[in-house]
Enzyme design. Structure first.
Site, short mmCIF file in Angstrom:
data_model
loop_
_atom_site.label_atom_id
_atom_site.label_comp_id
_atom_site.label_asym_id
_atom_site.label_seq_id
_atom_site.Cartn_x
_atom_site.Cartn_y
_atom_site.Cartn_z
N LYS A 247 1.03 4.30 -2.60
CA LYS A 247 0.78 5.69 -2.19
C LYS A 247 2.01 6.56 -2.44
O LYS A 247 1.89 7.76 -2.71
CB LYS A 247 0.36 5.74 -0.72
CG LYS A 247 -1.05 5.25 -0.48
CD LYS A 247 -2.07 6.01 -1.32
CE LYS A 247 -3.48 5.90 -0.79
NZ LYS A 247 -4.46 6.55 -1.71
N TYR B 145 0.84 -1.21 0.00
CA TYR B 145 0.00 0.00 0.00
C TYR B 145 0.88 1.26 0.00
O TYR B 145 0.63 2.21 -0.73
CB TYR B 145 -0.90 -0.04 1.23
CG TYR B 145 -1.78 1.16 1.45
CD1 TYR B 145 -2.98 1.30 0.74
CD2 TYR B 145 -1.43 2.14 2.37
CE1 TYR B 145 -3.80 2.40 0.96
CE2 TYR B 145 -2.25 3.24 2.58
CZ TYR B 145 -3.43 3.36 1.88
OH TYR B 145 -4.24 4.46 2.09
P1 NAI Z 1 -13.18 3.70 1.83
O1 NAI Z 1 -12.91 2.26 1.60
O2 NAI Z 1 -14.32 4.09 2.68
O3 NAI Z 1 -13.35 4.46 0.43
C1 NAI Z 1 -12.70 4.10 -0.76
C2 NAI Z 1 -13.76 3.99 -1.85
O4 NAI Z 1 -13.12 3.75 -3.10
C3 NAI Z 1 -14.71 2.82 -1.60
O5 NAI Z 1 -16.05 3.30 -1.48
C4 NAI Z 1 -14.51 1.92 -2.79
O6 NAI Z 1 -15.69 1.27 -3.23
C5 NAI Z 1 -13.96 2.88 -3.82
N1 NAI Z 1 -13.17 2.20 -4.86
C6 NAI Z 1 -12.25 1.22 -4.67
N2 NAI Z 1 -11.75 0.82 -5.85
C7 NAI Z 1 -12.35 1.56 -6.80
C8 NAI Z 1 -12.23 1.63 -8.21
N3 NAI Z 1 -11.40 0.81 -8.87
N4 NAI Z 1 -12.98 2.52 -8.89
C9 NAI Z 1 -13.83 3.34 -8.24
N5 NAI Z 1 -14.00 3.31 -6.89
C10 NAI Z 1 -13.27 2.44 -6.19
O7 NAI Z 1 -11.81 4.27 2.41
P2 NAI Z 1 -11.36 5.75 2.81
O8 NAI Z 1 -10.62 5.63 4.07
O9 NAI Z 1 -12.46 6.71 2.70
O10 NAI Z 1 -10.25 6.02 1.69
C11 NAI Z 1 -10.29 7.09 0.76
C12 NAI Z 1 -8.88 7.32 0.24
O11 NAI Z 1 -8.06 7.84 1.30
C13 NAI Z 1 -8.16 6.06 -0.25
O12 NAI Z 1 -7.36 6.38 -1.36
C14 NAI Z 1 -7.29 5.68 0.93
O13 NAI Z 1 -6.21 4.89 0.55
C15 NAI Z 1 -6.89 7.05 1.42
N6 NAI Z 1 -6.42 7.11 2.79
C16 NAI Z 1 -7.27 6.91 3.83
C17 NAI Z 1 -6.83 7.02 5.11
C18 NAI Z 1 -7.73 6.89 6.28
O14 NAI Z 1 -7.25 7.06 7.44
N7 NAI Z 1 -9.02 6.62 6.08
C19 NAI Z 1 -5.40 7.28 5.41
C20 NAI Z 1 -4.59 7.54 4.25
C21 NAI Z 1 -5.10 7.45 2.99
#
Ligand code: NAI
Length: 314
Positions: free
Chosen positions: A171, A167
């Site tokens: 990133k 991951y």
């Molecule tokens: P989450 O899992 O709630 O949201 C990610 C969304 O992306 C999901 O709803 C999923 O269905 C969608 N998704 C996945 N693959 C996809 C694709 N191929 N095409 C379209 N949609 C797709 O997770 P969260 O935490 O809201 O993550 C949002 C972003 O923030 C991600 O990039 C994550 O890696 C990043 N992030 C989150 C952190 C956290 O503390 N929540 C920390 C650092 C980064």
């Protein structure tokens, strides 16, 4: 001037939950027309069970609050998907002003237990997904001399964690993409920045604090891990109000601050530096108290080293 998205259209990938949903609600509240993209798949990115309900639910929420939004269910991982997501904005709203590349998946574990397939899957969604949607929007932004792109990196990519090798590599790739597109976009009015959020979401809830090893904070201080903490930062970065590019902004526990890359002044000599000399000057090479520079881009590093530290004229 208050931050406003009146007359603007914003694409948010992975906006069917977690952080993306919070961004979509906030930007719609500020008058933006929003494309809520979400594949609705598993957090791991393993195919199967995808659902339109993720994006639809957020669109319904926005409309119920009087805002404007449309759903898109394409995957960000293909060129065609990226184009279809941006085309949704063009078809419904006639323009594209900002992209928030937020869609993401997660695989974690000991380095020995992760596979090349885990890595390629994460690279496809994080780096590939940021690439495809931004590339589809790019010519439209260039033509109008205006655009905003927010890339989602992570402390896993910036700082590291024992369980996040795949991951974090993905990133880190997103961060590299941002560094380069920030420089490529600025002359055309396309402002690119990155964020490292920290929030409770489907992704982070599915990772137990125990398995992650050193992230007990979100369980102990849940009030600060509401995705809404990050929404204002992302709204600002994707708005007209933001005119600075090439920054990485960390949101943690209600603290927002810029992260930067600094180079120690280090050790300089006028002949190839052999290993014994490196060893002899190792403390100096690592000493950030003896002076360091925050460089903006590749050219800037040359400027700092050649002109400032060496005093050479070119
Ligand atoms: P989450 O899992 O709630 O949201 C990610 C969304 O992306 C999901 O709803 C999923 O269905 C969608 N998704 C996945 N693959 C996809 C694709 N191929 N095409 C379209 N949609 C797709 O997770 P969260 O935490 O809201 O993550 C949002 C972003 O923030 C991600 O990039 C994550 O890696 C990043 N992030 C989150 C952190 C956290 O503390 N929540 C920390 C650092 C980064």
């Amino acid at each position: 001037m208050a931050v406003s998205f009146e007359g603007q259209s914003v694409v948010i990938t992975g906006a069917g939950g977690g952080l993306g949903r919070a961004y979509a609600l906030e930007i719609a509240r500020l008058g933006g027309k929003v494309v809520v993209n979400d594949l609705g798949g598993a957090t791991s990115g393993v195919a199967g069970g995808e659902s339109t309900s993720f994006a639809d639910k957020v669109v319904d929420e926005i409309r119920a609050a009087g805002g404007t939004a449309v759903a898109n269910y394409d995957s960000v991982t293909t060129t065609e998907g990226g184009q279809a997501i941006v085309q949704t904005a063009l078809d419904h709203f006639g323009r594209i002003d900002a992209v928030i590349a937020n869609a993401g998946t997660m695989r974690y574990g000991d380095f020995e237990s992760l596979t090349l397939e885990d890595l390629t899957s994460l690279l496809a969604v994080h780096v590939g997904g940021s690439w495809t949607v931004t590339q589809a929007a790019w010519p439209h932004m260039k033509r109008q001399g205006y655009g905003r792109v927010v890339f989602t990196t992570s402390s896993g990519g910036l700082l590291g964690n024992p369980s996040l090798s795949a991951y974090g590599a993905a990133k880190g790739g997103v961060m590299g993409l941002m560094h380069n597109l920030a420089e490529a976009g600025a002359p055309h009015g396309i402002i690119c920045n990155g964020i490292t959020p920290n929030a409770a979401s489907r992704m982070t809830m599915e990772m137990s604090a125990g398995e992650l090893g050193e992230n007990p904070w979100s369980a102990k201080l849940p009030q600060y891990f509401d995705p809404r903490y990050t929404a204002g930062l992302v709204a600002y970065l994707s708005s007209k109000a933001c005119t600075t590019h090439h920054g990485i902004y960390s949101m943690l526990c209600g603290r927002v601050g810029r992260a930067f890359i600094g180079y120690c002044d280090g050790y300089i000599q006028d002949a190839p530096i052999d290993a014994d000399t490196i060893a002899a000057h190792w403390d100096r090479i690592n000493d950030d108290t003896a002076g360091y520079s925050i460089v903006k881009n590749v050219t800037d590093e040359f400027r700092v080293v050649v002109a400032e530290l060496r005093g050479l004229k070119v």
